[in-house]
Write a protein that holds these residues in place. Structure first.
Motif, mmCIF file in Angstrom:
data_model
loop_
_atom_site.group_PDB
_atom_site.id
_atom_site.type_symbol
_atom_site.label_atom_id
_atom_site.label_comp_id
_atom_site.label_asym_id
_atom_site.label_seq_id
_atom_site.Cartn_x
_atom_site.Cartn_y
_atom_site.Cartn_z
ATOM 1 N N SER A 93 -1.089 0.165 -2.118
ATOM 2 C CA SER A 93 -1.962 -0.890 -1.589
ATOM 3 C C SER A 93 -1.646 -1.304 -0.164
ATOM 4 O O SER A 93 -2.508 -1.868 0.506
ATOM 5 N N GLY A 94 -0.457 -1.027 0.309
ATOM 6 C CA GLY A 94 -0.052 -1.525 1.623
ATOM 7 C C GLY A 94 -0.316 -0.554 2.750
ATOM 8 O O GLY A 94 -1.286 0.204 2.740
ATOM 9 N N ARG A 95 0.592 -0.587 3.725
ATOM 10 C CA ARG A 95 0.399 0.202 4.950
ATOM 11 C C ARG A 95 0.421 1.704 4.684
ATOM 12 O O ARG A 95 -0.036 2.483 5.511
ATOM 13 N N HIS A 96 0.963 2.135 3.540
ATOM 14 C CA HIS A 96 0.977 3.564 3.246
ATOM 15 C C HIS A 96 -0.287 3.998 2.491
ATOM 16 O O HIS A 96 -0.448 5.168 2.188
ATOM 17 N N ILE A 113 -4.567 -0.218 2.876
ATOM 18 C CA ILE A 113 -4.823 -0.918 4.149
ATOM 19 C C ILE A 113 -5.009 0.074 5.288
ATOM 20 O O ILE A 113 -5.850 -0.127 6.174
ATOM 21 N N THR A 114 -4.264 1.180 5.262
ATOM 22 C CA THR A 114 -4.480 2.210 6.281
ATOM 23 C C THR A 114 -5.872 2.818 6.130
ATOM 24 O O THR A 114 -6.534 3.123 7.130
ATOM 25 N N HIS A 149 2.936 -1.222 -4.361
ATOM 26 C CA HIS A 149 2.958 -1.527 -2.926
ATOM 27 C C HIS A 149 2.671 -0.264 -2.107
ATOM 28 O O HIS A 149 2.038 -0.326 -1.054
#
Lengths: 293, 293
Positions: free
Chosen positions: A146-149, A152-153, A143
């Motif tokens: 792959s996520g906001r960290h 996706i950013t 996560h």
């Protein structure tokens, strides 16, 4: 095992694992069809190869290695589906075939991407495993990447810089998030899946992953201006046309090639201490800057 | 605590938890802004209320309860963002405010939805918790409810039936996946977060969740034809206009009201044995069929 053999081994292994996991809940419907279409579209499985290659530095790849390789590839597939959407890069072709929203429709593509993300976390949390702490650690790595960290950013930075000029530092920041983070996760999860927790070892592997991740992007930019559409499986100059910043634009073609070479050498230096077992990792680094598509 | 007080307690608690978790990685950027915009858009937090109400049947809500409530709400928020996209339901208004792709842009909305899904799994896998088995069980419940086995399949059924007639069984199958699965997860995770594993208890709670989940949809359909746009915060008749099958269409308005009442009574019967502690769950069931927006 040379790289071709290793690639075949890793592809077959991760494909079988993905296929089995997807088939667990029949009947196959349009959603599963679209998920499969994007997961099995002839991708080179570079990330799963990394996961398996790192695991076998230390021991036999196990079911957590399989789940890690499959989960990283599912995240990669979902990101490509959403990245190709009309509101994003608006690409009709991916690896020479219609993108998911062209083959199906936009709504199905959005949902297939969503479902592939969930599927990644499903794979890592399967109740058949009996090492909850290791599974949680793998989920945390995925996560974060792959996520906001992470990824996706990177996509957000990419979107906000179309038609703008970018410095070398900004371009690197984008790539480190957009694609580098997931490549680093593929490597780290390979080690985590076989129980490696030594900080120094993980740091060396991370430096390797970081260098080849960036080298991959630099080479992508080089290919985009030196290869033709047929070899590429996507429209040539597609990135240049969109006025996206690229390494050859900032450094010139020769400068970009020199950077790719330097990153390659940095990567190889990190894994050479592992000896002959690191051969697939070295060959992967070689392949990344030698490929022309 | 009456329902208003309980709602205030649950909203404040889950909002604080979500806010803290989102703020952990500054600086706030456009992605985080869009995630916040959709998470804090005046939603009634019905799912977190269920999670907390179920947990407190057995003991004090703990940090796993908070993470569960927040994770379910993040999945709910992501699903609404993607559902509102032009390629899906193409809605401009949500709870009286511009939808995410109107307020920002389509690409940002796609990515904010993607990031909110990842965020849900981030919340449940936080390293500050020390109960990996329980965390994994919560992750399993959430991916089962939200992925290809649950919510996303519901969306696919929904999309494939626009302009088609649907039987009552088909309509129920759609709702059980599209919204019912996540409501059941909110309830189950409330129990799991405080260590409940007794099969009979979980089955009673699941029957409650299943009944109110469907009652919620029946009431939604009733509201859609009896309320006006101002009360609704979205365009009146929007579902009817889209030629979507609804309960009043299949059963008539009185028939739909009778079904909502029957589901309500079934739900209440399941939780009455828990005594006074079940009051918030009973009042939530009452609220669901009494609400007019």
């Amino acid at each position: 095992m040379n790289l071709e053999q290793f690639s075949q081994y890793a592809c077959e292994r991760v494909n079988r694992y993905l296929d089995d996991a997807l088939s667990e809940y029949e009947p196959a419907d349009r959603l599963q069809e679209a998920m499969r279409y994007s997961l099995f579209n002839g991708g080179k499985r570079v990330r799963p190869m990394l996961t398996y290659a790192v695991a076998q530095l230390f021991s036999e790849a196990n079911e957590l290695t399989d789940a890690s390789a499959a989960a990283v590839e599912s995240i990669h597939a979902y990101s490509l589906i959403h990245d190709d959407l009309p509101a994003m890069d608006d690409d009709d072709l991916r690896r020479g075939k219609p993108t998911c929203h062209i083959q199906y429709d936009e709504a199905t593509a959005i949902l297939a991407g969503d479902a592939l993300q969930t599927f990644a976390f499903e794979l890592l949390s399967r109740p058949s495993f009996t090492q909850p702490s290791m599974q949680l650690a793998l989920i945390q790595t995925l996560h974060t990447a792959s996520g906001r960290h992470g990824m996706i950013t990177g996509q957000m930075i990419d979107l906000s810089n179309v038609d703008k000029s970018m410095s070398l530092a900004e371009l690197e920041l984008m790539h480190r998030h957009k694609t580098g983070a997931l490549i680093r996760a593929a490597v780290k999860m390979g080690a985590q899946s076989v129980g490696v927790s030594d900080t120094e070892t993980l740091a060396a592997l991370d430096a390797y992953a970081s260098a080849i991740g960036l080298a991959f992007q630099v080479q992508d930019d080089i290919i985009d201006i030196t290869s033709d559409t047929e070899t590429l499986g996507k429209t040539q100059f597609s990135d240049a046309d969109a006025n996206k910043p690229t390494y050859p634009k900032l450094l010139g073609l020769e400068g970009a090639k020199a950077l790719a070479k330097r990153l390659h050498d940095e990567a190889v230096a990190q894994v050479e201490p592992f000896g002959p077992k690191a051969e697939p990792l070295v060959e992967l680094a070689n392949y990344i800057i030698a490929r022309n598509h």
